[in-house]
Enzyme design. Structure first.
Site, PDB file in Angstrom:
ATOM      1  N   LYS A 112      11.248   1.009  -6.134  1.00  0.00           N
ATOM      2  CA  LYS A 112      12.208   0.813  -7.193  1.00  0.00           C
ATOM      3  C   LYS A 112      13.660   0.996  -6.931  1.00  0.00           C
ATOM      4  CE  LYS A 112       8.945   1.617 -11.088  1.00  0.00           C
ATOM      5  NZ  LYS A 112       8.520   2.325 -12.058  1.00  0.00           N
ATOM      6  N   LYS A 197       2.395  -7.969  -5.609  1.00  0.00           N
ATOM      7  CA  LYS A 197       1.524  -7.944  -6.572  1.00  0.00           C
ATOM      8  C   LYS A 197       2.102  -8.501  -7.805  1.00  0.00           C
ATOM      9  CE  LYS A 197       0.745  -4.159  -9.643  1.00  0.00           C
ATOM     10  NZ  LYS A 197       1.466  -2.943 -10.267  1.00  0.00           N
ATOM     11  N   LYS A 200       4.561  -7.106 -14.263  1.00  0.00           N
ATOM     12  CA  LYS A 200       4.984  -7.315 -15.632  1.00  0.00           C
ATOM     13  C   LYS A 200       6.469  -7.386 -15.552  1.00  0.00           C
ATOM     14  CE  LYS A 200       3.236  -3.216 -17.492  1.00  0.00           C
ATOM     15  NZ  LYS A 200       4.038  -1.990 -16.838  1.00  0.00           N
TER      16      LYS A 200
END
Ligand code: TRP
Length: 329
Positions: A112, A197, A200
């Site tokens: 992140k 991956k 969303k």
């Protein structure tokens, strides 16, 4: 006594086929077997800046999607994290036995940081302490197991460490939670870059199938997904990440093994194979969406009210134990 399981999904973005395959489907199947506490993690949803209206919308959508996917509140204790008092308090007690080094080593935190340009002085502390909040969610219900996708395994390791520390330092006896990673493809990969991956929060919407995608759009996404040039269907995650990902998706939706799936398509070309995957995905989305759009706000409210007291009771009980252990009582 049924084994107690906790699971949550962060309230950012819309739920994806990856969430469905990695955890929701597993929870639906296990509802009879386990005592499940399942929640929408709205507190985790604010660890990076988010518009409050968007957050509210996400929470409503996620709850409705869980119900539409088959989560039944007569069996599963479904709730919104911030509705239950104790999550943030449990978090605070756990911060006192956590250390910065361990948190900074979390791969999800590091990822992140990279995504958000790595400006150290601007990192919200909430992002760093995210895994402690998650550990709190699990210990608050004294869970034996946690259903998570593979990407959350490291956070669960931290939870286990904290539980062990808590027990030994404060003479408590919290269960040391085990990860329950779904036996089928718990990690669904992105459609155009099948080495990462499916997420969303991916900025390219074509990488991801959202459970609320128009089924026609979803079909198109599968048809244009990245494969390879061999034109032969078999499973090899390293050499054929795209085809292997589609095999995983199809086998989970159909409830068959990868081998059975490969066998069915061993003489098909990619176009035929993709068409079958696209059909299966579209059919799944249609079923989920039919239920989803029939749900009213009242239905969702009733679902939340159904087990609220029982959930709060359990949370308060475990929080009291911790407070007593620390010397607050
Ligand atoms: N971190 C999880 C995710 O990103 C959500 C989550 C929060 C969770 N608390 C949890 C999952 C407790 C399992 C148990 O989706």
């Amino acid at each position: 006594m049924k084994k107690r399981i906790v699971s949550g999904i962060t309230a950012t973005g819309n739920l994806t086929l990856g969430n469905y395959i990695g955890s929701i489907k597993n929870l639906v199947i296990k509802q009879n077997e386990y005592d499940i506490f399942m929640f929408v993690a709205d507190l985790h949803g604010i660890t990076l800046p988010i518009d409050p209206n968007e957050l509210r919308e996400n929470v409503r959508k996620q709850l409705a999607t869980f119900i539409a996917c088959g989560i039944d509140v007569n069996k599963t204790k479904l709730f919104k994290q911030s509705d239950i008092q104790g999550h943030t308090e449990m978090f605070y007690y756990l911060t006192t036995i956590s250390n910065e080094g361990q948190l900074k080593r979390m791969t999800q935190f590091k990822d992140k940081l990279i995504k958000n340009n790595n400006k150290t002085e601007q990192i919200p502390l909430g992002l760093l302490v995210y895994p402690i909040l998650m550990a709190g969610d699990i210990l608050l219900y004294n869970a034996e197991g946690v259903i998570v996708g593979l990407d959350q395994k490291q956070h669960l390791e931290l939870t286990r460490d904290l539980a062990i520390k808590l027990n030994s330092k404060y003479n408590l006896n919290f269960k040391i939670p085990e990860p329950i990673i779904s036996s089928f493809g718990s990690k669904i990969m992105a459609l155009k870059t099948p080495t990462k991956k499916m997420s969303k929060s991916d900025s390219d919407l074509n990488e991801t199938i959202f459970l609320l995608d128009d089924p026609k759009v979803a079909k198109e996404k599968i048809m244009t997904s990245l494969t390879d040039s061999e034109n032969k269907v078999y499973y090899d995650k390293d050499k054929k990440p795209g085809i292997s990902n589609l095999l995983t998706i199809l086998s989970v939706i159909k409830g068959i093994t990868i081998e059975e799936c490969v066998n069915e398509f061993k003489n098909s070309n990619y176009k035929e194979f993709k068409k079958s995957v696209a059909e299966a995905v579209a059919e799944l989305l249609e079923t989920i969406q039919k239920k989803y759009y029939s749900l009213t706000d009242e239905d969702i409210q009733n679902a939340l009210d159904k087990n609220r007291n029982k959930i709060q009771q359990e949370a308060s009980l475990n929080l009291e134990k911790v407070m007593k252990g620390f010397g607050m009582r």
